[in-house]
Design an enzyme around this catalytic site. Structure first.
Site, mmCIF file in Angstrom:
data_model
loop_
_atom_site.group_PDB
_atom_site.id
_atom_site.type_symbol
_atom_site.label_atom_id
_atom_site.label_comp_id
_atom_site.label_asym_id
_atom_site.label_seq_id
_atom_site.Cartn_x
_atom_site.Cartn_y
_atom_site.Cartn_z
ATOM 1 C CE1 TYR A 157 50.300 12.835 118.748
ATOM 2 C CE2 TYR A 157 51.303 13.902 116.856
ATOM 3 C CZ TYR A 157 50.875 12.765 117.494
ATOM 4 O OH TYR A 157 51.035 11.552 116.874
ATOM 5 N N GLY A 223 44.795 23.698 100.880
ATOM 6 C CA GLY A 223 45.243 22.310 100.608
ATOM 7 C C GLY A 223 46.644 22.240 100.016
#
Ligand code: UGA
Length: 351
Positions: A157, A223
């Protein structure tokens, strides 16, 4: 370029009009201007309240059709928001991702170069690539881009988006501005898996879904990655600052042939901190103690997204250029943006 907001003879073409950002931009154009809108997308479910608006015309199509591209490029201002932009698709659907993020925008840019339209092209903060925890502010015209290897197909992408930027910047005669969004959040973002979409949406919709279903929030690789979540309302204000400058002969040179970061550097959090904040907001909304919600779970990127997943560890925008050339600075604090997004999600999907 004369883009006076009260000029009812102007039509703006919004490609990706039915998407998250497009739906907010459409509302703002109808509320703040007298312009008409030519909206192009493959679905319009976010626009039910606008479908019969007298100043709107909608076309269900995509940029794969050259006739559609020609039609869009007839309008003086073209905003291209269309993209496949959910990371879970970058691995398994790399070719489709590249077509949508390079081939289609390149065709539109060529048509705009011929017609003389001003193309406002939405790129991504992901073009800064595989940033590290120590990466500092990302500067539009200085920061080098480093990507993972071809085997890390996460970068399909970003490399397509970067090539589209390079193509746009290299096209003779094109009047262009590139926008690099930094994790916009707000109502209508992405989807709820199994309800109005399949697969893994971006983190905000994912965490909202898990909270609503009473499931643990998943922290990919602990995270630790950091993002600057930015309210979509700030993004819309940025676009109006851009339109304003673009239509001012004294200032338009400053906004053409430029790329702008659009992000709120003050909203930086790690994904683990984001999870904690969203759990607290959700507990407050539901009137329960946060300790009654399931604890977040750590998952590996490969396990969660599949082989080829990789990540940017820090995405901190420099906001100096937008401030200097457009007088724009994102203003909505993180908790306000998260609360608005989560409340909308809960209301929308509880029905
Ligand atoms: C994505 C797109 O690839 C960008 O182009 C786009 O500009 C950007 O979103 C955006 O919204 O502006 P990314 O920030 O990586 O990039 O998207 P998310 O899927 O929202 O992931 C953010 C972080 O949260 C990543 O570190 C991801 O691994 C993590 N994550 C995501 C979790 O820990 N748990 C989840 O359930 C989902």
């Amino acid at each position: 370029m004369n883009l006076r907001l009260d000029d009812s003879s102007i039509t703006v073409a919004i490609v990706g009009c039915g998407g998250f950002i497009g739906s907010h931009l459409l509302d703002a154009v109808l509320e703040r201007t007298r312009w008409r809108v030519f909206g192009v997308d493959l679905d319009f479910y976010r626009l039910q309240h606008r479908l019969n608006h007298e100043r709107c015309e909608f076309l269900c199509a995509d940029l794969a059709d050259p006739a559609v591209v020609e039609r869009i490029a007839k309008f003086p201002l073209v905003v291209n928001l269309a993209a496949i932009c959910t990371p879970s698709r970058y691995m398994g659907e790399a070719c489709e991702v590249i077509r949508s993020n390079y081939d289609h925008p390149a065709a539109l840019a060529e048509a705009c170069a011929k017609s003389g339209s001003w193309l406002v092209h939405f790129s991504t903060s992901e073009i800064y690539g595989k940033t590290t925890p120590d990466s500092g502010e990302l500067l539009e015209d200085e920061t080098p881009a480093v990507f993972g290897p071809v085997s890390a197909s996460r970068w399909s992408y970003a490399t397509a988006k970067l090539l589209a930027e390079r193509f746009i910047a290299g096209l003779p005669g094109l009047r262009w501005t590139v926008v690099r969004p930094f994790n916009f959040v707000g109502p209508y973002m992405d989807f709820m898996p199994g309800v109005d979409g399949e697969g893994i949406p971006r983190v905000l919709a994912n965490f909202s879904t898990a909270l609503l279903r009473g499931e643990p929030l998943k922290l990919v690789n602990g995270g630790k990655a950091k993002r600057c979540f930015t309210s979509v309302h700030d993004a819309v204000d940025f676009l109006f600052a851009l339109f304003d400058a673009g239509s001012d002969p004294e200032r338009c040179d400053g906004v053409l042939s430029q790329a702008f970061n659009v992000g709120n550097a003050e909203n930086e959090v790690s994904v683990a901190e984001l999870a904690a904040r969203m759990r607290s907001i959700f507990a407050k909304v539901r009137g329960v103690d946060v300790s009654t919600l399931p604890e977040p779970q750590v998952v590996s990127g490969e396990e969660y997204y599949g082989a080829g997943y990789d990540d940017s560890m820090r995405r901190l925008p420099s906001v100096e250029k937008a401030q200097r050339l457009l007088g724009f600075k994102a203003a909505i604090p993180l908790d306000t943006a998260l609360e608005e997004s989560l409340l909308w999600f809960v209301k929308h999907y509880s029905v």
